[in-house]
Scaffold this motif. Sequence first.
Motif, PDB file in Angstrom:
ATOM      1  N   VAL A   8      41.643  37.672  33.798  1.00 39.01           N
ATOM      2  CA  VAL A   8      40.634  38.113  33.367  1.00 39.01           C
ATOM      3  C   VAL A   8      40.156  38.613  32.093  1.00 39.01           C
ATOM      4  N   GLY A   9      38.890  39.077  31.525  1.00 39.59           N
ATOM      5  CA  GLY A   9      38.776  39.451  30.675  1.00 39.59           C
ATOM      6  C   GLY A   9      37.688  39.026  30.554  1.00 39.59           C
ATOM      7  N   ILE A  38      36.550  30.401  34.629  1.00 36.20           N
ATOM      8  CA  ILE A  38      35.557  30.186  34.795  1.00 36.20           C
ATOM      9  C   ILE A  38      34.933  31.222  33.761  1.00 36.20           C
ATOM     10  N   HIS A  39      33.816  30.836  33.237  1.00 36.16           N
ATOM     11  CA  HIS A  39      32.795  32.103  31.730  1.00 36.16           C
ATOM     12  C   HIS A  39      32.220  32.230  32.707  1.00 36.16           C
ATOM     13  N   GLY A  40      31.763  33.556  32.179  1.00 35.59           N
ATOM     14  CA  GLY A  40      30.678  34.251  32.476  1.00 35.59           C
ATOM     15  C   GLY A  40      29.152  33.703  31.649  1.00 35.59           C
ATOM     16  N   GLY A  46      31.389  37.977  27.764  1.00 31.60           N
ATOM     17  CA  GLY A  46      31.175  37.560  29.188  1.00 31.60           C
ATOM     18  C   GLY A  46      32.681  37.609  30.323  1.00 31.60           C
ATOM     19  N   SER A  47      31.975  37.751  31.285  1.00 25.26           N
ATOM     20  CA  SER A  47      33.696  38.305  32.386  1.00 25.26           C
ATOM     21  C   SER A  47      33.968  36.467  32.562  1.00 25.26           C
ATOM     22  N   SER A  73      45.020  41.764  33.737  1.00 17.49           N
ATOM     23  CA  SER A  73      43.321  41.857  33.028  1.00 17.49           C
ATOM     24  C   SER A  73      43.823  41.953  32.057  1.00 17.49           C
ATOM     25  N   PHE A  74      43.182  41.539  30.977  1.00 18.37           N
ATOM     26  CA  PHE A  74      42.730  41.787  29.372  1.00 18.37           C
ATOM     27  C   PHE A  74      42.041  42.923  29.408  1.00 18.37           C
ATOM     28  N   GLU A  75      41.246  44.074  30.592  1.00 18.35           N
ATOM     29  CA  GLU A  75      40.687  45.166  30.408  1.00 18.35           C
ATOM     30  C   GLU A  75      39.970  44.806  31.304  1.00 18.35           C
ATOM     31  N   LYS A  76      40.300  46.756  31.518  1.00 22.69           N
ATOM     32  CA  LYS A  76      40.273  47.424  32.819  1.00 22.69           C
ATOM     33  C   LYS A  76      39.342  47.415  34.057  1.00 22.69           C
ATOM     34  N   MET A  77      38.026  47.065  33.780  1.00 24.94           N
ATOM     35  CA  MET A  77      36.728  46.843  34.449  1.00 24.94           C
ATOM     36  C   MET A  77      37.227  45.626  35.298  1.00 24.94           C
TER      37      MET A  77
END
Length: 189
Positions: A8-9, A38-40, A46-47, A73-77
Amino acid sequence: MTNNILLVGVGGQGTILASKLLTIGLLESGYDVKMSEIHGMSQRGGSVSSHVRYGDKVESPVIELGGADILVSFEKMEALRYLNYLKPNGIVVVNDFEINSMPILSGKLDYPENAVEVLKSKAKTIVIDGAKEAETIGNSKVMNVILLGTIIKSMKLEDIDWDKILRDNIKPKLIDINLKALEVGMNLV
């Protein structure tokens, strides 16, 4: 037995490229592999999530809630957003990196200050600083391949010829830096 990897990222981080390289390597090693992405709302910013499932026989490309062996995860959130996909004994590899989404930039939401602590309280969590590692080897854009290296090591996939996979799928002028990035990522876990 099916193994489940959730990447995810945020769009633009190279999450999809990392999952495609992983899928190619697994396919070339003889595994049955299914990948779903899945693209945001927007491709860049986007997520993004990518489900990679592999084993002797894989029926569905989508990982169910509570079914991921590893969440990278490429990003914390984004790690917090997708934590419910992790198995109770699963592993989180989180890049200690922040990208402010539109709701945060507009002031509607605050970025969670304690994301890493929350992750550590809920699952076995490995925290890496992919941006720092990428800068150290000379190219901030290889953060995704560093994270791919953490997957390879965590899932015990070192016997696959990743050198060949990168050489066959990366632009020739970027092969050496990506090979180094893969090695760095594998050494982080």
